[in-house]
Design a protein around this motif. Structure first.
Motif, short mmCIF file in Angstrom:
data_model
loop_
_atom_site.label_atom_id
_atom_site.label_comp_id
_atom_site.label_asym_id
_atom_site.label_seq_id
_atom_site.Cartn_x
_atom_site.Cartn_y
_atom_site.Cartn_z
N TYR A 189 0.84 -1.20 0.00
CA TYR A 189 0.00 0.00 0.00
C TYR A 189 0.88 1.24 0.00
O TYR A 189 1.84 1.34 0.76
CB TYR A 189 -0.91 0.03 1.23
N PRO A 191 0.45 5.16 0.58
CA PRO A 191 -0.53 6.15 1.05
C PRO A 191 -0.62 7.37 0.15
O PRO A 191 -1.71 7.95 -0.01
CB PRO A 191 0.00 6.52 2.44
N GLY A 194 -2.48 6.18 -2.94
CA GLY A 194 -3.63 5.34 -2.63
C GLY A 194 -3.69 4.05 -3.41
O GLY A 194 -4.77 3.49 -3.60
N ARG A 195 -2.55 3.52 -3.82
CA ARG A 195 -2.51 2.28 -4.62
C ARG A 195 -2.32 1.08 -3.69
O ARG A 195 -1.33 0.99 -2.98
CB ARG A 195 -1.37 2.34 -5.64
N PRO A 251 -8.17 5.63 -1.44
CA PRO A 251 -7.63 6.81 -0.77
C PRO A 251 -7.32 6.53 0.69
O PRO A 251 -7.92 5.65 1.33
CB PRO A 251 -8.76 7.84 -0.91
N PHE A 252 -6.36 7.29 1.22
CA PHE A 252 -5.95 7.09 2.60
C PHE A 252 -7.09 7.34 3.58
O PHE A 252 -7.15 6.73 4.65
CB PHE A 252 -4.77 8.02 2.92
N ILE A 255 -9.04 3.91 3.93
CA ILE A 255 -8.33 2.65 4.16
C ILE A 255 -8.84 1.93 5.41
O ILE A 255 -8.75 0.71 5.51
CB ILE A 255 -6.81 2.89 4.27
#
Length: 333
Positions: A189, A191, A194-195, A251-252, A255
């Motif tokens: 991940y 941040p 956002g992947r 997106p963070f 999560i």
């Protein structure tokens, strides 16, 4: 009449005059001005002090183990705006099972040290080796009762030094779980972008009666199905190898609200594809899946691979409390 001459005076000590004038004599022989000699002496002193300072700094850096930049935990220091603490992955200690929540199985402290001299486990095989630890309740007159177990892939830890770490125990393996099989995959991940990357590696321990197994990867948001991907099917094997990667944009800020579910599907005796078993990761998971999810969020930009035992499909669905989408009625029905 003159007085008789007195006794001769004592001779001067040998070497006194020579030693007192040795350094001035040497300085007088050097064809350089005095200011140049003073400058050379000052420069030599500064150079010596710099060398000593460099040696002290190098020793301090070796003694203090610095953390790589890619292994910095996701924190609130670099996040500004409306982001609050509930958007960050909590520590495993802070996760408690509430009413109807998943059961916690405790933690186990381990000390790991790899003997590079003997190499009972060859260094080429170390990344593919998993340490299995089982905690049992000793019973003298009956079989020992399993209380929990731990599966730690040695390829995910640094064995260059002696390690002492706390690990989350998962539920003890049952005969049903052993028949279901295991699935190995890695998570990463980032941040900033956002992947969330999921790499489905391989499975093992599947039943030989299953035909054309494949893996379905589902990303859920607020207990609803959000995004779905699947691998290609493999034929005629109980240990299929996939090595297929899927990337989701999470997106963070979201999560903490997602659940990642990986399921193996295959055609059984009914000649139609059915789920064989599932693995659920996220903040609502427990045991080994929760520890894997926490490690991924605590080490951004680092891919962490791990083996997971497949759990029965109904058990995972009930633990997540899935809210299925209602299907619209067909015309005329």
């Amino acid at each position: 009449m003159g007085q008789p001459p007195g006794p001769p005076s004592a001779p001067a000590p040998v070497g006194t005059t020579a030693e007192s004038g040795l350094i001035p004599g040497l300085l007088a022989r050097i064809p350089w001005p005095r200011w140049a000699l003073v400058a050379i002496a000052v420069a030599a002193a500064i150079l010596t002090a710099s060398c000593l300072l460099c040696i002290v700094c190098c020793c301090c850096r070796r003694a203090r183990r610095r953390k790589p930049r890619d292994e910095e935990a996701v924190g609130l220091g670099s996040v500004r705006g409306a982001t609050t603490t509930h958007l960050v992955q909590p520590e495993v200690d802070d996760v408690e099972s509430g009413p109807g929540g998943a059961q916690q199985w405790g933690r186990l402290q381990l000390s790991l040290e790899y003997d590079f001299g003997s190499q009972e486990v060859p260094l080429a095989e170390l990344p593919r080796t998993t340490l299995w630890v089982q905690v049992l309740d000793f019973k003298r007159l009956s079989g020992h009762e399993p209380l929990g177990e731990l599966h730690l892939p040695l390829g995910t830890v640094d064995l260059q030094h002696l390690l002492e770490l706390w690990c989350q125990l998962g539920p003890p393996g049952t005969a049903e779980a052993e028949q279901t099989g295991e699935l190995c995959f890695s998570l990463q991940y980032v941040p900033g972008s956002g992947r969330l990357t999921v790499v489905v590696l391989e499975a093992r321990g599947l039943s030989l009666e299953l035909a054309e197994p494949y893996v379905k990867v589902q990303l859920m948001l607020n207990r609803r199905k959000w995004k779905t991907r699947r691998t290609s099917a493999r034929k005629g094997t109980a240990a299929p190898y996939f090595n297929e990667a899927f990337t989701f944009l999470v997106p963070f800020s979201q999560i903490q609200s997602v659940d990642l579910v990986l399921a193996i599907w295959a055609r059984g005796s009914r000649l139609r594809a059915e789920p064989v078993g599932k693995v659920a990761l996220g903040t609502r998971a427990s045991g080994q899946p929760l520890q894997h999810w926490a490690d991924v969020l605590a080490h951004p930009r680092r891919a962490i691979a791990q083996w997971h035992r497949l759990r029965p499909t109904q058990e995972v669905d009930q633990a997540l409390g899935l809210q299925l989408r209602r299907r619209l009625p067909l015309p005329g029905s």
